[in-house]
Design an enzyme around this catalytic site. Structure first.
Site, PDB file in Angstrom:
ATOM      1  N   SER A  79     -12.261   4.912   6.112  1.00  0.00           N
ATOM      2  CA  SER A  79     -12.487   4.782   7.518  1.00  0.00           C
ATOM      3  C   SER A  79     -13.260   6.013   7.977  1.00  0.00           C
ATOM      4  CB  SER A  79     -11.102   4.836   8.167  1.00  0.00           C
ATOM      5  OG  SER A  79     -10.338   3.446   8.127  1.00  0.00           O
ATOM      6  N   HIS A 112      -7.471  10.297   4.395  1.00  0.00           N
ATOM      7  CA  HIS A 112      -6.920   9.187   5.174  1.00  0.00           C
ATOM      8  C   HIS A 112      -7.192   9.812   6.684  1.00  0.00           C
ATOM      9  CE1 HIS A 112      -4.088   8.560   1.648  1.00  0.00           C
ATOM     10  NE2 HIS A 112      -4.892   7.305   1.933  1.00  0.00           N
ATOM     11  N   THR A 127      -7.242   2.967   8.935  1.00  0.00           N
ATOM     12  CA  THR A 127      -7.414   3.722  10.378  1.00  0.00           C
ATOM     13  C   THR A 127      -8.293   2.939  11.243  1.00  0.00           C
ATOM     14  OG1 THR A 127      -7.044   5.848   9.243  1.00  0.00           O
ATOM     15  CG2 THR A 127      -7.642   5.821  11.556  1.00  0.00           C
ATOM     16  N   ASP A 130       0.791  -1.293   0.012  1.00  0.00           N
ATOM     17  CA  ASP A 130       0.120  -0.015  -0.114  1.00  0.00           C
ATOM     18  C   ASP A 130       0.876   1.204   0.145  1.00  0.00           C
ATOM     19  OD1 ASP A 130      -2.161   1.299   0.284  1.00  0.00           O
ATOM     20  OD2 ASP A 130      -2.399   1.570   2.404  1.00  0.00           O
ATOM     21  N   HIS A 131       0.485   1.993  -0.826  1.00  0.00           N
ATOM     22  CA  HIS A 131       1.274   3.451  -1.012  1.00  0.00           C
ATOM     23  C   HIS A 131       2.755   3.098  -1.075  1.00  0.00           C
ATOM     24  CE1 HIS A 131      -2.051   6.259  -0.404  1.00  0.00           C
ATOM     25  NE2 HIS A 131      -2.406   5.422   0.366  1.00  0.00           N
ATOM     26  N   ASN A 154     -10.085   0.703   0.558  1.00  0.00           N
ATOM     27  CA  ASN A 154      -9.043   0.404   1.557  1.00  0.00           C
ATOM     28  C   ASN A 154      -9.523   0.901   3.138  1.00  0.00           C
ATOM     29  OD1 ASN A 154      -7.473  -0.155  -0.664  1.00  0.00           O
ATOM     30  ND2 ASN A 154      -6.024   1.464  -0.370  1.00  0.00           N
TER      31      ASN A 154
HETATM   32 ZN   LIG Z   1      -4.531   5.283   0.911  1.00  0.00          ZN
END
Ligand SMILES: [Zn+2]
Length: 282
Positions: A209, A178, A231, A82-83, A228
């Site tokens: 989230s 995010h 958090t 991820d990222h 995705n």
């Molecule tokens: Zn992300």
């Protein structure tokens, strides 16, 4: 079963009009919780780690844990970077046995993003591994990357970006952020529909989230194939552990680990149902 790539599961999601849930794991307990949830709901699942998580536990360790847990599962499990913050990290993830990678060049300018995304996508493709990239900036703080929320993805740029890079999925910025939301997020869903019209690869929603179920479902309807969640999993895990440790007689890590697993599993199952991926591994 052995780890699978994200290619087939995302294309199936795109054809079937649902999204695969992608869940960030920090430790063995969270990996177990996510796979147990997938198993119980017969859902395909993606487990992912960010660069800071990898710095904490190393690529090899997470790969070993996820592969070992996936081997016992009957549902398809994909391990995703991820990222991915650099070409080098993406290469290391591929070498360590990750079965899907993201290269996040969204902090670079448009041409710089294209350059690094194409470079990673080319190598990944030669190994049969899918590659996600991000265009536009998802707001908030994910890992060490801080972005501003007013740089949503431009549909025509997205079309050109996909053509020039050969990436196989695209994270779009439509007003999500995010971390947890302070106020109510305003999503540019029309923009999402416009992107879907001109981009034919699976689209990815970051920063889910704390989004309402209705918002997530609406985005899935408009073409999101991967959502995705990070958090809120960390929060659920820590809350359960904290509550268990309130009893000062508890000293066995297995005791609070079990509480953490139960809390994360419950949350993951709820999110999978919102994504509509439950039952899709049957
Ligand atoms: Zn992300």
């Amino acid at each position: 079963m052995p780890l699978v790539t994200s290619k087939e599961m995302l294309l199936k999601a795109q054809q079937g009009g649902y999204a695969v849930g992608a869940f960030n794991a920090e430790n063995m307990e969270m990996v177990k919780a996510i796979i147990q949830a997938a198993e119980e709901l017969k859902a395909p699942v993606m487990i992912q780690t960010t660069p800071s998580t990898i710095k904490y536990g190393t690529l090899e360790t997470y790969q070993a844990i996820v592969a070992a847990e996936a081997a016992k599962a009957s549902v398809p499990v994909c391990l995703h970077l991820d990222h991915g913050s650099s070409f080098d990290l993406a290469m290391k993830a591929l070498k360590a046995g990750y079965t899907s990678v993201m290269i996040d060049g969204s902090k670079l300018d448009y041409e710089g993003n294209i350059e690094v995304s194409k470079k990673v996508a080319d190598v990944a493709a030669s190994m049969g591994i899918p590659c996600e990239a991000e265009l536009g900036k998802v707001g908030g703080k994910e890992d060490d990357l801080v972005a501003v929320a007013d740089t949503n993805t431009d549909p025509q740029e997205a079309r050109e970006f996909v053509e020039r890079t050969g990436v196989t999925s695209l994270a779009v910025a439509i007003g999500t952020a995010h971390g947890f939301y302070v106020g109510t997020p305003v999503l540019d869903k029309e923009r999402l529909s416009e992107i879907r019209e001109v981009v034919d690869i699976p689209l990815v929603l970051h920063g889910a989230s704390g989004l309402s179920d209705e918002d997530v479902m609406d985005c899935v309807k408009r073409g999101i194939c991967k959502v995705n969640f990070a958090t809120e999993l960390r929060a659920a895990y820590s809350k359960a552990v904290r509550e268990t440790l309130e009893d000062e007689k508890v000293f066995d890590p297995k005791a609070y680990g079990k509480a953490g697993i139960a809390a994360v599993k419950e949350l993951v199952m709820a999110r999978m149902k919102v994504c509509g991926c439950d039952g899709k591994a049957e």
